[in-house]
Design a protein around this motif. Sequence first.
Motif, PDB file in Angstrom:
ATOM      1  N   UNK A 169       0.825  -1.209   0.000  1.00 46.93           N
ATOM      2  CA  UNK A 169       0.000   0.000   0.000  1.00 46.93           C
ATOM      3  C   UNK A 169       0.856   1.254   0.000  1.00 46.93           C
ATOM      4  N   UNK A 170       1.906   1.243   0.790  1.00 42.74           N
ATOM      5  CA  UNK A 170       2.805   2.399   0.852  1.00 42.74           C
ATOM      6  C   UNK A 170       3.438   2.686  -0.504  1.00 42.74           C
ATOM      7  N   UNK A 171       3.876   1.634  -1.167  1.00 42.64           N
ATOM      8  CA  UNK A 171       4.502   1.785  -2.482  1.00 42.64           C
ATOM      9  C   UNK A 171       3.512   2.327  -3.504  1.00 42.64           C
ATOM     10  N   UNK A 172       2.282   1.794  -3.468  1.00 43.21           N
ATOM     11  CA  UNK A 172       1.259   2.236  -4.417  1.00 43.21           C
ATOM     12  C   UNK A 172       0.930   3.713  -4.214  1.00 43.21           C
ATOM     13  N   UNK A 173       0.798   4.130  -2.960  1.00 42.38           N
ATOM     14  CA  UNK A 173       0.479   5.528  -2.668  1.00 42.38           C
ATOM     15  C   UNK A 173       1.623   6.447  -3.074  1.00 42.38           C
ATOM     16  N   UNK A 174       2.865   5.987  -2.865  1.00 43.11           N
ATOM     17  CA  UNK A 174       4.031   6.789  -3.240  1.00 43.11           C
ATOM     18  C   UNK A 174       4.066   7.019  -4.746  1.00 43.11           C
ATOM     19  N   UNK A 175       3.770   5.973  -5.506  1.00 43.13           N
ATOM     20  CA  UNK A 175       3.724   6.108  -6.966  1.00 43.13           C
ATOM     21  C   UNK A 175       2.573   7.022  -7.376  1.00 43.13           C
ATOM     22  N   UNK A 176       1.462   6.959  -6.635  1.00 40.45           N
ATOM     23  CA  UNK A 176       0.333   7.835  -6.916  1.00 40.45           C
ATOM     24  C   UNK A 176       0.662   9.298  -6.699  1.00 40.45           C
ATOM     25  N   UNK A 177       1.481   9.591  -5.687  1.00 42.02           N
ATOM     26  CA  UNK A 177       1.916  10.968  -5.424  1.00 42.02           C
ATOM     27  C   UNK A 177       2.713  11.506  -6.599  1.00 42.02           C
TER      28      UNK A 177
END
Length: 423
Positions: A169-177
């Motif tokens: 989840x952290x990785x996905x959100x970081x890419x979303x940013x």
Amino acid sequence: MKKAKDFSLKEATQRNTFQIEGLSDEKIAKAKKDEIFLEIVDDQELAAGFLKDKGRSETQNFFQSKFGIDLNKFLKRGIPIKDKSIFYELISTMLTAGISIIQAIKIFSDQTTNKYFKKVTQEIAQKLETGKSFSETLNDYQHIFSESEIGMVSSGEVTGKLNEVLKRLSKELEEGVELRAKIRSALIYPVIVFVFVILTVYAMLRFVIPQIKELFSTTGLELPAITEFLILVSDIVINNTFFAGVTLAILAAFIVLTYSNPKTRFYYHLLFLKIPVLKDFLHYINQAKFSRNISNLLNAGVSVIDSLVITSKGLSNLVYRQRVYLTSKDVAQGITISESIQDSPLFSGLTTNMIAIGERTAQIDDLAAKISKYYDMKTKEMAENFSKLIQPFIILFVGTLVGVVVLAIMLPMTELLSGIDSL
């Protein structure tokens, strides 16, 4: 569309409506425990399974019933995606190190600089101490944590892979940013150009056209229709500035109000999917998010049907949200995902074929992840080249405005010069 229909807890129990429209067992249990009302709606409204609090104020009820607007969403604060990404990453790291979930959240709460998030995480830790699960506590803050995030956390708890799920989840959100940053930077150029054009047109109507009108009024010439039209618009702008401002304010309020209502926002989103360039952009974004959420949820152990329901609620475009929700209905009846979406213009042949292969080989999560990466790449490329893609449309728009003004001025000038030559 059918109007939303409310049933009391007693009626819902008698009619067995707890099991319809994809209500999760968790929400059903909460409904029975708290004796709240259930909102049963038509598929196309896509509000099935959302619970309405019995203690909602009259004002909130008015806006919800008349306009479909939930004031709670406007009153509750959100959390920056970057902060959520750090939250998931640190909790994952501490869980891997053997620290309990309660202690991990307390440590994060002590360290975060976001005062509101500090308050929320303190409340989460307190609720965990009462025996609630992590996913149950996150469910109390749905204005912060999305349905797909809560679904993945719930599956992570069941499978014992919570630390891995949180890391993903952290990785996905970081890419979303990063993607949001690219999109914002891509939109700066057209917005600046549009504002500059509007200001230029206003200046011409307010100051230039009146001078031209005065010049031609002394000649007694019959002005061309295009010049008469431009002078008329200029007079409206000069003499009715207040009225024009009020009209624009009402128009803006109407757009905001109708866009806030899910029923009418659907048609805005449908329109967006027909605008050149923008439609490709939206197709890439939504297919990437669809594939990514399906991959993450299936990988976390969520069933296919539940994954589709949760994914539909996480899509920002209501047209895509409707299509994915209806796909979950098809899958519940034994139809495969690929068969359900193959005739839809919302999904490309690549997405349909890859999903079909994944279904045959039992590797939907892996192939969906590959689809997501491909469309993320396409979205980033389009964001970086967005200004170049829309430049022809901007040139056409500006050129048309300039051409109208030049024609309005030059046509009577040519006629005037021809009259002088004849003398």
